[in-house]
Design an enzyme around this catalytic site. Structure first.
Site, PDB file in Angstrom:
ATOM      1  N   CYS A  84       0.838  -1.208   0.000  1.00 20.84           N
ATOM      2  CA  CYS A  84       0.000   0.000   0.000  1.00 20.84           C
ATOM      3  C   CYS A  84       0.872   1.256   0.000  1.00 20.84           C
ATOM      4  O   CYS A  84       1.877   1.328   0.699  1.00 20.84           O
ATOM      5  CB  CYS A  84      -0.912  -0.002   1.226  1.00 20.84           C
ATOM      6  SG  CYS A  84      -1.897   1.487   1.426  1.00 20.84           S
ATOM      7  N   GLN A 117      -8.659  -5.586   6.354  1.00 16.78           N
ATOM      8  CA  GLN A 117      -9.575  -5.204   7.430  1.00 16.78           C
ATOM      9  C   GLN A 117     -10.041  -6.429   8.198  1.00 16.78           C
ATOM     10  O   GLN A 117     -10.072  -6.435   9.445  1.00 16.78           O
ATOM     11  CB  GLN A 117     -10.771  -4.461   6.829  1.00 16.78           C
ATOM     12  CG  GLN A 117     -11.774  -3.958   7.857  1.00 16.78           C
ATOM     13  CD  GLN A 117     -12.836  -3.070   7.221  1.00 16.78           C
ATOM     14  OE1 GLN A 117     -12.565  -2.358   6.255  1.00 16.78           O
ATOM     15  NE2 GLN A 117     -14.034  -3.105   7.748  1.00 16.78           N
ATOM     16  N   GLY A 143     -34.906  -3.487  15.998  1.00 15.01           N
ATOM     17  CA  GLY A 143     -34.136  -4.307  15.072  1.00 15.01           C
ATOM     18  C   GLY A 143     -32.682  -4.362  15.484  1.00 15.01           C
ATOM     19  O   GLY A 143     -32.036  -3.330  15.608  1.00 15.01           O
ATOM     20  N   TYR A 192     -32.998 -14.332  17.908  1.00 12.12           N
ATOM     21  CA  TYR A 192     -31.562 -14.188  17.667  1.00 12.12           C
ATOM     22  C   TYR A 192     -31.291 -12.745  17.262  1.00 12.12           C
ATOM     23  O   TYR A 192     -32.210 -11.995  16.899  1.00 12.12           O
ATOM     24  CB  TYR A 192     -31.085 -15.160  16.579  1.00 12.12           C
ATOM     25  CG  TYR A 192     -31.828 -15.044  15.271  1.00 12.12           C
ATOM     26  CD1 TYR A 192     -31.507 -14.057  14.331  1.00 12.12           C
ATOM     27  CD2 TYR A 192     -32.877 -15.918  14.964  1.00 12.12           C
ATOM     28  CE1 TYR A 192     -32.202 -13.946  13.131  1.00 12.12           C
ATOM     29  CE2 TYR A 192     -33.573 -15.808  13.773  1.00 12.12           C
ATOM     30  CZ  TYR A 192     -33.233 -14.818  12.858  1.00 12.12           C
ATOM     31  OH  TYR A 192     -33.915 -14.700  11.677  1.00 12.12           O
ATOM     32  N   GLY A 214     -29.113 -10.058  -7.714  1.00  8.04           N
ATOM     33  CA  GLY A 214     -28.482  -9.289  -6.648  1.00  8.04           C
ATOM     34  C   GLY A 214     -27.622 -10.180  -5.775  1.00  8.04           C
ATOM     35  O   GLY A 214     -27.522 -11.395  -5.990  1.00  8.04           O
ATOM     36  N   ASN A 267     -27.728   0.148   0.455  1.00  5.58           N
ATOM     37  CA  ASN A 267     -27.793  -1.084  -0.335  1.00  5.58           C
ATOM     38  C   ASN A 267     -26.852  -2.160   0.176  1.00  5.58           C
ATOM     39  O   ASN A 267     -26.853  -3.279  -0.338  1.00  5.58           O
ATOM     40  CB  ASN A 267     -27.466  -0.783  -1.797  1.00  5.58           C
ATOM     41  CG  ASN A 267     -28.470   0.174  -2.422  1.00  5.58           C
ATOM     42  OD1 ASN A 267     -29.665   0.028  -2.226  1.00  5.58           O
ATOM     43  ND2 ASN A 267     -27.979   1.152  -3.163  1.00  5.58           N
ATOM     44  N   CYS A 318      28.646  12.671  12.463  1.00  7.35           N
ATOM     45  CA  CYS A 318      28.215  12.857  11.076  1.00  7.35           C
ATOM     46  C   CYS A 318      29.268  12.238  10.141  1.00  7.35           C
ATOM     47  O   CYS A 318      30.433  12.635  10.161  1.00  7.35           O
ATOM     48  CB  CYS A 318      28.045  14.338  10.768  1.00  7.35           C
ATOM     49  SG  CYS A 318      27.427  14.653   9.101  1.00  7.35           S
ATOM     50  N   CYS A 331       7.371 -25.362  -3.172  1.00  7.22           N
ATOM     51  CA  CYS A 331       8.283 -24.581  -4.017  1.00  7.22           C
ATOM     52  C   CYS A 331       9.695 -25.158  -4.052  1.00  7.22           C
ATOM     53  O   CYS A 331      10.456 -24.925  -4.989  1.00  7.22           O
ATOM     54  CB  CYS A 331       8.326 -23.134  -3.544  1.00  7.22           C
ATOM     55  SG  CYS A 331       9.036 -22.914  -1.892  1.00  7.22           S
ATOM     56  N   CYS A 372      12.132 -20.045   3.469  1.00  9.11           N
ATOM     57  CA  CYS A 372      10.777 -20.531   3.236  1.00  9.11           C
ATOM     58  C   CYS A 372       9.824 -19.347   3.083  1.00  9.11           C
ATOM     59  O   CYS A 372       9.808 -18.445   3.923  1.00  9.11           O
ATOM     60  CB  CYS A 372      10.314 -21.424   4.391  1.00  9.11           C
ATOM     61  SG  CYS A 372       8.617 -22.024   4.189  1.00  9.11           S
TER      62      CYS A 372
END
Length: 1025
Positions: free
Chosen positions: A79, A156, A194, A222, A341, A487, A671, A956, A996
């Site tokens: 990222c 996430q 709800g 539930y 959908g 949605n 330095c 591999c 590995c």
């Protein structure tokens, strides 16, 4: 030839059969043979395979986005952490995506989860089911690069799953007074209807704001809404939903099941009569849309709506959802699913797990009009569901009380864009079961009457203000599916989040209190956030051990100001000198290192610079130090100074810096470039006598603490540190950059190259590439000079690496290259990460964790794998015929297990509490020194050998190759299965583990037999010269 020592013995030659060799000629093999080869080694689905994998009762995770720790770290490092990140703008809940990915890359999984849950209380659910390709991932700038966008949903999910395994409770904002001392408004009664995503989100944020009388009423027995009843277990396990509900309940939110919004039970009017000050409606859309052709059809005949079918599947497959146990719906033969959908695709893939032989997904429009997210469509395609577009249902054909077929007509789009049905083109499909997934509505008159007097829109849904989620009744708010704007799950979560602020605003107004016009939403807190990471060193108290090194991040004092505002505990100024020694830099002068290979962008493992000290005057720095100390009295500010080997210069400059109000001084004696030519920096820092004298001069001049900054470019850094201590220094900084030449181009010119002459000089190498050198220096000084303060620098880029330096004996930590890779905000990651590392040390149940990394279970692509060897006594790799064999074994096992499910009570979450004191920073300083010593102090009797987990192995052969050409030829590699086997000649060198590519696929375990070194010839044999 058997006696030739420099030739491999026959048994070794056999082992080396598959070892790579330099090719001396082209290879010839027939096409027919190559086709057989391809089939044997194939890992993806054979395009010529038309049979369906047996999925009955298999509710294992099928998401392509799921990641294990290895995959998550690799993806997070990829990222770019963009400046004005488009991914964040595309997230409905406004997650700080680049910051949580930064935390994952730094192995601070707690910090990542904290960021996620702060903006989204259902962060784990959304990590699993979010249509990220249409949201955050759709805006990822890496779409413009060859490697493609970041798997944000998988990251996430990974971070929040690790946090879930920590079993740490959510707590109220520590800055709030106890509930009994909160203003009266915060005890106002709030009702939510709800227990789905919108209500859970709304209740969580209200509780975080400080409200203590919040009740959710749920009509079912539930909780979780559609997340529980309609999203299948293989996409969203029930324990995930339960975990997030328990987090909400940690804040005191109450849930009452079996209570519905209806004229038969509870209405808005009855709520008001009972003293409720606010209500939130999050009941979803409870009734299915049903075409008239299905009138009179029932499940007995083979007809289901999605609202019937998916809850039946959920009750059978979601352990802990309810106390009852019910079998899966018995689905056999061909299934037709109507709709395009996400719900339709969930029905299709669930039908396969209920025993369907074939599944046809039928929809009215074309592929380009499919509403489902690409991820769902792709999964259905992989599971061999068939797609039939341009068909509109006309008739269900029933014979002997059972559905046997359906009749459709073709649809097409005319030139005006309208969809028309052609009655002349008919299609008849045989089917045993039909599942209608045409969406949902709110039609129940008792529910609508219970919502009176709120207004409804033309779609029959509550009318709301889209900015406040407020209905026509000011005290009633609504969100989620019932409003018709959300949605997806994540949009429902955001509806609840949005409503919570305006509920807060409404209630406070009722009590005569105003709230800011700009929402200030509360964050997610746990006991981890209460951990104290302050530390004292040389009489100075540092708010946290992380500070800016005297380097590019401290180029100017406005930059230091911004760093303090971001949360850095201390800072050093850029090194400055007397005006007579002022410098001017060359350019180019700071370049990426070659140690990262072809990795471009952030995450560089090294930089090289030929930058000198500050170009700004001592007066600028001293004036600025005075300003900063006035505004940030609790932050430590250290003035970094440099002079040549001249007593009067050092005394003058050090007095000037002390007078500015600096808390301490750092003497730059190290330095490595440029300044040494002027008799400064490295020219002074490599000679113990010069270091000792300079420290004595400064000690005579000032009372504040000062620290000598040491160079690693010496044979014995301890002698330099000892000289500094003898000269009166209060501590040392270890270490400055390592002198190096980063690279040369193909034409022989260097980089960086200055001017038309293309000149360069040896520069200072910094970053994680020099961390081993810095750790060695810090531990050597700490062992030789116990208790002598050390400011560590050199490759600190995370809380984890910072803890390594604390364990090595350092007290505080200076950072430069990590900021060059990112920005000042990394401090938040470092602080939360260090707090988590300290807190986890107090929990006995997590004793087998490595920092924030849980023990790794056997997995492939982040998903647990059944141990086939235990099911059938045979080890099988995951490719070609072996993969097919594995699938059959697992399918048979799942079918055997389906009748073993037993009823169980709803899941109860157990919190892990601290059984031991949480260590302070001072408690961990020098913890690792006890393990360091000489080679002779290590045991040659306690040997280890490599153990390979065949279930995790990806075949591999890297372990095999490194053992052959860099080790002891102790690994055999099967030519057919490509499974490596470690022989008893293994010496435990650990090269195989080091190369590995799969974390924990190879472990080093104690050797069961005594180790006998191979000497080549007996010790008694004399060499022949």
């Amino acid at each position: 030839m058997a006696g030739v020592l420099s030739r491999d013995a026959p048994d070794i030659e056999s082992i080396l059969a598959l070892n790579p060799r330099v090719q001396a000629h082209a290879t010839l093999r027939s096409t027919a043979a190559k086709k057989l080869d391809k089939k044997h080694w194939k890992r993806n689905t054979d395009k010529n395979c038309f049979t369906c994998e047996k999925l009955e009762s298999n509710f294992d995770d099928i998401k392509h986005t799921t990641l294990g720790e290895r995959g998550a770290l690799r993806e997070a490092v990829r990222c770019l952490k963009c400046a004005d990140a488009p991914c964040q703008k595309s997230c409905p809940t406004s997650l700080d995506i680049k910051s949580f990915i930064t935390s994952i890359a730094n192995k601070n999984y707690y910090g990542a989860a904290k960021l996620i849950f702060s903006d989204n209380p259902l962060g784990l659910t959304c990590g699993m089911v979010c249509p990220t390709s249409d949201l955050c991932v759709g805006g990822c700038n890496l779409h413009a690069a060859e490697e493609g966008p970041i798997n944000i949903g998988g990251l996430q999910q990974f971070a929040t799953e690790v946090f879930k395994a920590m079993n740490i409770p959510q707590i109220r904002n520590p800055s709030l007074p106890p509930p009994e001392h909160m203003p009266e408004a915060y005890s106002a009664k709030i009702a939510l209807f709800g227990a789905g995503p919108a209500s859970i989100s709304c209740a969580s944020f209200l509780a975080r704001l400080g409200y203590s009388n919040i009740t959710i009423f749920e009509k079912q027995e539930y909780v979780g809404g559609l997340s529980t009843s309609e999203i299948p277990q293989f996409r969203l396990p029930y324990d995930v939903v339960n975990f997030e509900i328990e987090l909400m309940k940690d804040l005191g939110v109450k849930i009452i099941c079996g209570k519905s919004l209806s004229t038969d039970e509870m209405t808005l009017s009855s709520l008001k009569e009972n003293g409720y000050r606010a209500a939130f409606i999050g009941i979803g859309l409870p009734e299915p849309k049903k075409d008239h052709i299905f009138q009179g059809l029932t499940q007995v005949q083979g007809f289901y709506t999605s609202k019937d079918f998916l809850p039946l599947v959920a009750k059978s497959s979601k352990t802990g959802m309810c106390a009852c146990h019910s079998p899966l719906p018995s689905i056999r033969g061909a299934v037709i699913v109507l709709g395009a959908g996400d719900t339709a695709f969930d029905c299709a893939t669930s039908a396969l797990r209920c025993g369907a032989l074939r599944v046809f997904i039928v929809f009215r429009k074309g592929f380009v009009n499919i509403r489902a997210v690409p991820e769902e469509m792709e999964l259905a395609k992989e599971e061999k569901c068939e797609f039939l577009p341009f068909l509109s249902p006309r008739k269900v054909i029933v014979k002997d009380g059972k559905i046997v077929a359906m009749q459709f007509v073709r649809t097409e789009q005319d030139e005006t864009g309208n969809w028309v049905e052609d009655e002349e083109q008919t299609v008849r499909l045989k089917a045993d079961v039909v599942i209608s997934a045409f969406g949902s509505v709110l039609e129940d008159p008792k529910v609508k009457e219970a919502l009176s007097p709120i207004k409804f829109n033309r779609w029959g849904l509550p009318e709301v203000n889209p900015e406040t989620m407020q209905t026509s009744e000011p005290w009633v708010f609504a969100g989620g599916d019932v409003v018709g704007m959300a949605n997806t799950t994540v949009e429902s979560v955001n509806d609840g989040k949005q409503a919570s602020w305006y509920i807060h605003k409404h209630i406070q107004a009722q009590y005569g209190t105003s709230v800011p016009s700009q929402p200030t939403m509360p964050l997610f807190y746990t006991p981890v956030d209460l951990v104290d990471i302050s530390v004292e060193m040389a009489g100075l108290r540092f708010p946290n051990p992380f500070g800016l090194a005297s380097a590019t991040p401290a180029t100017s004092t406005p930059m230091i100001r911004r760093a303090f505002e971001a949360g850095w505990g201390f800072a050093l100024t850029k090194t400055f000198s007397l005006d007579k020694d002022i410098v001017t830099n060359v350019s180019p002068r700071i370049i990426r290192g070659t140690t990262s290979g072809p990795l471009y962008g952030p995450g560089q493992s090294s930089f090289l610079n030929i930058e000198l000290i500050s170009e700004k005057t001592a007066a600028y720095w001293c004036h600025s130090v005075t300003e900063l100390k006035a505004d940030f009295p609790d932050n430590i500010l250290i003035a970094s100074i440099m002079c040549s080997y001249n007593k009067s210069d050092w005394m003058e400059l050090s007095k000037m810096a002390e007078a500015s109000g600096a808390d301490a001084l750092e003497l730059n004696l190290s330095c490595p470039h440029g300044m040494g030519e002027r008799g400064m920096g490295l020219a002074c820092g490599q000679d113990p006598e010069l270091v000792r004298n300079i420290c004595r001069w400064v000690r005579q001049a000032v009372r504040v603490p000062f620290f000598a900054k040491l160079t690693p470019n010496v044979t014995d850094i301890v002698s330099i540190a000892r000289a500094a201590k003898e000269g009166g220094a209060d501590g040392v900084t270890a270490t400055n950059t390592v002198s190096g030449l980063m690279g040369l181009k193909a034409d022989g010119t260097p980089w960086p190259a200055v001017g038309i002459g293309r000149r360069t000089t040896y520069g200072g190498v910094s970053g994680t590439a020099i961390r081993p050198i810095a750790l060695r220096a810090v531990t050597a000084i700490a062992r030789a000079l116990p208790g002598f303060p050390i400011l560590a620098t050199g490759g600190i880029d995370s809380a984890e690496s910072g803890l390594q330096f604390l364990h090595s004996g350092a007290s505080v930590l200076q950072v430069c290259s990590a900021i060059q890779n990112q920005d000042f905000t990394v401090i938040e990651d470092y602080c939360t990460g260090l707090k988590a590392l300290l807190y986890l040390k107090s929990i006995e149940e997590l004793a087998d964790w490595d920092g924030q990394s849980p023990p790794i279970i056997s997995h492939q692509k982040g998903k647990p794998v059944p141990r086939v060897a235990e099911l059938m006594g045979q080890k099988l790799p995951s490719f070609g015929p072996y993969l097919e064999q594995r699938k059959k074994i697992i399918a048979a096992s799942k079918i055997r297990q389906k009748d073993q499910n037993t009823a169980c009570s709803p899941l109860q979450r157990k919190h892990f509490n601290s059984q031991k004191p949480i260590p302070a920073i001072k408690d961990v300083i020098g913890k690792s020194l006890q393990y360091l010593g000489t080679f002779g102090e290590m045991s040659i009797m306690e040997q280890v050998v490599a153990l390979i987990d065949e279930e995790m192995c990806i075949n591999c052969g890297k372990c095999y190759m490194t053992c052959n050409d860099s080790g002891y030829q102790a690994i055999q590699f099967d030519p057919e299965t490509h499974l490596p086997t470690v022989s008893d000649t293994c010496t435990g060198c650990t090269l195989c583990l080091s190369v590995c590519p799969i974390m924990d696929c190879i472990r080093m375990v104690s050797r069961a037999t005594p180790y006998q070194p191979k000497r080549g010839l007996p010790l008694a044999v004399k060499p022949v010269c």
